[in-house]
Scaffold this motif. Structure first.
Motif, PDB file in Angstrom:
ATOM      1  N   THR A  18       0.833  -1.211   0.000  1.00  0.00           N
ATOM      2  CA  THR A  18       0.000   0.000   0.000  1.00  0.00           C
ATOM      3  C   THR A  18       0.864   1.256   0.000  1.00  0.00           C
ATOM      4  O   THR A  18       0.563   2.232  -0.700  1.00  0.00           O
ATOM      5  CB  THR A  18      -0.937  -0.009   1.214  1.00  0.00           C
ATOM      6  OG1 THR A  18      -1.842  -1.117   1.092  1.00  0.00           O
ATOM      7  CG2 THR A  18      -1.730   1.285   1.322  1.00  0.00           C
ATOM      8  N   GLU A  19       1.941   1.240   0.746  1.00  0.00           N
ATOM      9  CA  GLU A  19       2.828   2.410   0.832  1.00  0.00           C
ATOM     10  C   GLU A  19       3.465   2.747  -0.511  1.00  0.00           C
ATOM     11  O   GLU A  19       3.691   3.920  -0.828  1.00  0.00           O
ATOM     12  CB  GLU A  19       3.919   2.151   1.870  1.00  0.00           C
ATOM     13  CG  GLU A  19       4.831   3.340   2.110  1.00  0.00           C
ATOM     14  CD  GLU A  19       5.876   3.052   3.167  1.00  0.00           C
ATOM     15  OE1 GLU A  19       6.706   3.944   3.431  1.00  0.00           O
ATOM     16  OE2 GLU A  19       5.869   1.939   3.735  1.00  0.00           O
ATOM     17  N   PRO A  34      -4.872   2.659  -5.214  1.00  0.00           N
ATOM     18  CA  PRO A  34      -5.409   2.361  -3.882  1.00  0.00           C
ATOM     19  C   PRO A  34      -5.588   0.856  -3.684  1.00  0.00           C
ATOM     20  O   PRO A  34      -5.927   0.133  -4.626  1.00  0.00           O
ATOM     21  CB  PRO A  34      -6.778   3.074  -3.882  1.00  0.00           C
ATOM     22  CG  PRO A  34      -6.702   4.074  -4.988  1.00  0.00           C
ATOM     23  CD  PRO A  34      -5.790   3.492  -6.020  1.00  0.00           C
ATOM     24  N   THR A  35      -5.334   0.386  -2.476  1.00  0.00           N
ATOM     25  CA  THR A  35      -5.599  -1.006  -2.118  1.00  0.00           C
ATOM     26  C   THR A  35      -6.797  -1.052  -1.168  1.00  0.00           C
ATOM     27  O   THR A  35      -6.925  -0.205  -0.287  1.00  0.00           O
ATOM     28  CB  THR A  35      -4.377  -1.648  -1.435  1.00  0.00           C
ATOM     29  OG1 THR A  35      -4.087  -0.933  -0.223  1.00  0.00           O
ATOM     30  CG2 THR A  35      -3.164  -1.619  -2.346  1.00  0.00           C
ATOM     31  N   TYR A  85      -6.375   0.414   9.022  1.00  0.00           N
ATOM     32  CA  TYR A  85      -5.782   1.744   8.829  1.00  0.00           C
ATOM     33  C   TYR A  85      -4.261   1.615   8.738  1.00  0.00           C
ATOM     34  O   TYR A  85      -3.612   1.033   9.599  1.00  0.00           O
ATOM     35  CB  TYR A  85      -6.156   2.656   9.997  1.00  0.00           C
ATOM     36  CG  TYR A  85      -5.603   4.051   9.899  1.00  0.00           C
ATOM     37  CD1 TYR A  85      -6.101   4.950   8.969  1.00  0.00           C
ATOM     38  CD2 TYR A  85      -4.572   4.473  10.729  1.00  0.00           C
ATOM     39  CE1 TYR A  85      -5.605   6.242   8.872  1.00  0.00           C
ATOM     40  CE2 TYR A  85      -4.063   5.757  10.655  1.00  0.00           C
ATOM     41  CZ  TYR A  85      -4.579   6.635   9.723  1.00  0.00           C
ATOM     42  OH  TYR A  85      -4.081   7.898   9.619  1.00  0.00           O
ATOM     43  N   TYR A 122      -4.224  -0.818   4.386  1.00  0.00           N
ATOM     44  CA  TYR A 122      -4.911  -0.650   3.105  1.00  0.00           C
ATOM     45  C   TYR A 122      -5.315   0.809   2.942  1.00  0.00           C
ATOM     46  O   TYR A 122      -5.420   1.558   3.923  1.00  0.00           O
ATOM     47  CB  TYR A 122      -6.160  -1.535   3.036  1.00  0.00           C
ATOM     48  CG  TYR A 122      -5.893  -3.001   3.263  1.00  0.00           C
ATOM     49  CD1 TYR A 122      -5.487  -3.818   2.215  1.00  0.00           C
ATOM     50  CD2 TYR A 122      -6.039  -3.562   4.535  1.00  0.00           C
ATOM     51  CE1 TYR A 122      -5.226  -5.168   2.427  1.00  0.00           C
ATOM     52  CE2 TYR A 122      -5.770  -4.910   4.754  1.00  0.00           C
ATOM     53  CZ  TYR A 122      -5.371  -5.703   3.691  1.00  0.00           C
ATOM     54  OH  TYR A 122      -5.092  -7.039   3.909  1.00  0.00           O
ATOM     55  N   SER A 123      -5.591   1.194   1.704  1.00  0.00           N
ATOM     56  CA  SER A 123      -6.077   2.550   1.442  1.00  0.00           C
ATOM     57  C   SER A 123      -7.541   2.701   1.813  1.00  0.00           C
ATOM     58  O   SER A 123      -8.016   3.810   2.074  1.00  0.00           O
ATOM     59  CB  SER A 123      -5.907   2.887  -0.041  1.00  0.00           C
ATOM     60  OG  SER A 123      -4.614   2.604  -0.499  1.00  0.00           O
ATOM     61  N   MET A 133     -10.218   7.069   5.091  1.00  0.00           N
ATOM     62  CA  MET A 133      -9.995   5.907   4.241  1.00  0.00           C
ATOM     63  C   MET A 133     -11.046   5.869   3.145  1.00  0.00           C
ATOM     64  O   MET A 133     -12.156   6.392   3.303  1.00  0.00           O
ATOM     65  CB  MET A 133     -10.066   4.615   5.063  1.00  0.00           C
ATOM     66  CG  MET A 133      -9.024   4.515   6.157  1.00  0.00           C
ATOM     67  SD  MET A 133      -9.166   2.977   7.109  1.00  0.00           S
ATOM     68  CE  MET A 133      -8.514   1.784   5.927  1.00  0.00           C
ATOM     69  N   LYS A 134     -10.716   5.230   2.035  1.00  0.00           N
ATOM     70  CA  LYS A 134     -11.671   5.018   0.961  1.00  0.00           C
ATOM     71  C   LYS A 134     -12.697   3.980   1.412  1.00  0.00           C
ATOM     72  O   LYS A 134     -12.395   3.094   2.216  1.00  0.00           O
ATOM     73  CB  LYS A 134     -10.971   4.537  -0.310  1.00  0.00           C
ATOM     74  CG  LYS A 134      -9.996   5.543  -0.906  1.00  0.00           C
ATOM     75  CD  LYS A 134     -10.745   6.712  -1.500  1.00  0.00           C
ATOM     76  CE  LYS A 134      -9.789   7.649  -2.234  1.00  0.00           C
ATOM     77  NZ  LYS A 134     -10.500   8.835  -2.795  1.00  0.00           N
TER      78      LYS A 134
END
Length: 363
Positions: free
Chosen positions: A246-247, A252-253, A269, A272-273, A300-301
């Protein structure tokens, strides 16, 4: 065919497709097994299937009936028998007021430590019942603008190239496609779809990638081909690897298998995104609403997903759709024997019904 609780076993009911009718205090709870038939064999990294077992529920109070549903794809570990056995234990005689939502659903959650889909079937029916008593759909009760609903993706399962092309053509009305990946056919799947359409894609790996460096390389390859996000790229147990990806990931993940219920949102948190909320994972609308609010607070998404479901559970989930980034609410579109009419899709966009509750009617 109806059966009164205690006269017929749950296993017999599964075989007969019969309904249980139980009157507990001021509530009447009805439930029956049903099998959804998929239009195409559905293949993901974990396996293939052509049917999905569901249990359809009804919760009646003062002559008003709310509809609910439990859907049990194999990986959740639930079945017709387990859901019926759980519902056999639900006794609402201690509740006189259906508006005591938290009390009722906390009780239901405590009946057993597992069975999230079974719990969701009661939660959805209760929300439908309450909305009908208030004569409002849930998106209005929550204060959501129905004009803000997103497009829903349409899922393309793993298959041979000629079948993939056929599925893509069948998905012509949809603005975004969700592609199942996670096997050694990943690049073939994307390249085949790109022969037919240049629509935006999202991909669901279903934990199929195992090596973080390979996952990152694949993510860059996908980004160059119009993919907008990656769902559950690696096994949920590989927490550090998912965070590493993710970084560095150009996309986005989204955590799916890793995010079941409310406590999992905070755990996701930094790993993942965003998160994928599904009613069958989180026990229903009450907890799904809390998950969406927490994810938003954490910036977050939010993705709203589904299992293979009838329009009952799909329409229930859709009540949350005005506040999510992405929707994957095609579960009822993939089956050939829906028993409800509810949420609609027009030109790819989720259209919420104006009817009270979750907005469904029986066909």
């Amino acid at each position: 065919m109806a059966a009164t609780m205690g006269l017929v076993s749950s296993s017999s009911l599964v075989a007969a497709g019969a309904a249980v009718v139980r009157r507990t205090g001021k509530f009447t709870l009805r439930y029956r097994p049903y099998t959804l038939e998929l239009k195409h064999v559905f293949t993901i990294a974990a396996g293939s299937r052509s049917t999905t077992p569901v249990v359809l529920t009804e919760l009646e109070y003062d002559g008003i009936i709310g509809y609910g549903e439990a859907s049990m794809p194999p990986y959740l570990g639930e079945s017709h028998s387990s859901v019926l056995a759980f519902l056999d234990k639900v006794n609402l005689a201690g509740f006189d007021d259906p508006f005591l939502t938290d009390d009722i659903l906390q009780y239901v959650d405590g009946v057993d430590s597992a069975n999230p889909a079974a719990k969701a079937s009661v939660d959805i029916a209760l929300h439908d019942l309450l909305g009908k008593l208030m004569k409002q759909p849930w998106y209005r009760i929550w204060g959501y603008d129905p004009g803000l609903t997103p497009n829903t993706s349409y899922t393309i399962g793993i298959d041979k190239a000629d079948v993939v092309r056929q599925k893509v053509r069948e998905a012509e009305p949809y603005k975004i496609l969700k592609v199942k990946l996670g096997l050694d056919t990943d690049k073939m799947m994307i390249e085949t779809i790109r022969e037919v359409t240049d629509k935006p894609l999202c991909v669901d790996v279903n934990q199929g990638w195992k090596i973080k460096e390979t996952a990152l390389e694949m993510a860059h390859w996908l980004a160059e081909r119009g993919v907008v996000f990656i769902e559950q790229p690696m096994p949920k147990e590989q927490v550090d690897d998912n965070a590493w990806l993710t970084e560095r990931c150009p996309l986005p993940t989204i955590g799916d298998e890793a995010v079941q219920r409310l406590p999992d949102v905070r755990k996701a948190y930094g790993v993942y995104s965003g998160i994928n909320i599904k009613l069958m994972k989180c026990t229903g609308l009450r907890e799904a609403h809390k998950m969406a609010e927490l994810a938003r607070a954490l910036e977050m998404k939010v993705m709203l997903g589904c299992m293979t479901e009838t329009s009952c559970a799909i329409s229930a989930a859709a009540q949350l759709s005005p506040v999510v980034d992405w929707a994957d609410l095609d579960g009822a579109l993939l089956i050939g024997n829906d028993v409800f009419k509810g949420m609609d899709v027009q030109d790819g966009k989720v259209i919420l019904p104006e009817s009270p509750g979750i907005g469904v009617t029986k066909l």
